[in-house]
Design an enzyme around this catalytic site. Sequence first.
Site, short mmCIF file in Angstrom:
data_model
loop_
_atom_site.label_atom_id
_atom_site.label_comp_id
_atom_site.label_asym_id
_atom_site.label_seq_id
_atom_site.Cartn_x
_atom_site.Cartn_y
_atom_site.Cartn_z
CB SER A 27 -8.44 1.17 -14.35
OG SER A 27 -9.50 1.25 -13.43
CG ASP A 76 -9.68 -5.35 -10.92
OD1 ASP A 76 -9.96 -6.53 -11.18
OD2 ASP A 76 -9.41 -4.50 -11.79
CD GLU A 93 -7.81 -7.97 -16.49
OE1 GLU A 93 -7.03 -8.36 -17.38
OE2 GLU A 93 -7.86 -6.78 -16.11
CD GLU A 103 -12.32 -3.69 -20.64
OE1 GLU A 103 -12.12 -4.28 -19.55
OE2 GLU A 103 -11.66 -2.70 -21.02
O1 KIV Z 1 -9.50 -2.01 -13.59
C1 KIV Z 1 -10.59 -1.72 -14.05
O2 KIV Z 1 -11.12 -0.62 -13.90
C2 KIV Z 1 -11.28 -2.75 -14.83
C3 KIV Z 1 -12.23 -2.28 -15.86
C4 KIV Z 1 -11.47 -1.89 -17.09
C5 KIV Z 1 -13.25 -3.28 -16.17
O3 KIV Z 1 -10.99 -3.90 -14.68
#
Ligand code: KIV
Length: 282
Positions: A47, A85, A117, A184
């Site tokens: 994000s 992430d 994801e 989510e």
């Molecule tokens: O990238 C992010 O902050 C996320 C959240 C939306 C869970 O994956």
Amino acid sequence: MKKKKTVIDFMQMKEKGEQTAWITAYDYPTALFGEQAGMDMLLVGDSLGMLVMGYDSTIPVTMEDCLAHCQSVRRGAPNTWVIGDMPFGSYQTTDSDAVNNAVRFIKEAGVDCIKLEGGQRVASRIRAITDAGILVMGHIGLTPQSSGQLGGFKAQGRDVKNAREVIKDALAVQEAGAFSLLIEAVPPEVTAFITEKLNIPVYSIGAGPCDGQLLICGDMLGQFKIFTPKFVRQYADLAAVTVDAFKTYIKDVKSGAFPTDEHVYHITEPKEKFEALFDEFK
Ligand code: KIV
């Protein structure tokens, strides 16, 4: 000094019914403040594409972007569990690409685990990364990287047919070896069922009560106002505080109210000597 939690602590917190509180962080100061405040975890989410880089989705975010931000967060929060992430394109191709990129997060950024994801369709990726000795957090429900396939940023699991898929995804993530799962934007009834059913900790962002809660830092601090999901509680209005501070500074500069004597460095020799120096250059 704060003691860094381990995967065992997170399992025990689930068993004891103790909640895990975490936010996203993308930079050194936020990580520093998060650790000072006692956050259980920090997610360096992709994000960052929207919150920090100004893109309109997470899709353009690269491995290099994620690694650089993870490194900053690691430096700011050495004693907090940090999650890297995996950005779009870093694990969608093959198990082997997924492992190589997960390894980069661990080696180059020193994160404690990675998040990716998807449920059933990424089970082999989760298994491959786990087999490489890397802890994986799953992420199901609304998965922003595939929001196009979901028809937009839409809550998931609201009807029985879709809830069945969300539950199958949760089971697949646990079966593949993930140590925890983030859900989510799913109704609380479905989240509660999954939390009860799974042995691993289940965390929520907009999915109701379970083993812990995540919020996006820019949302909860009121820094990111382009859109605010229904599930956000805003704990501060940093956008307003920041714009006010900037406006006051501009006013002070223009009026000459800033800087004053307290903001300058003083000469260490008599003024006359400096006058003589200036005369030399006249
Ligand atoms: O990238 C992010 O902050 C996320 C959240 C939306 C869970 O994956």
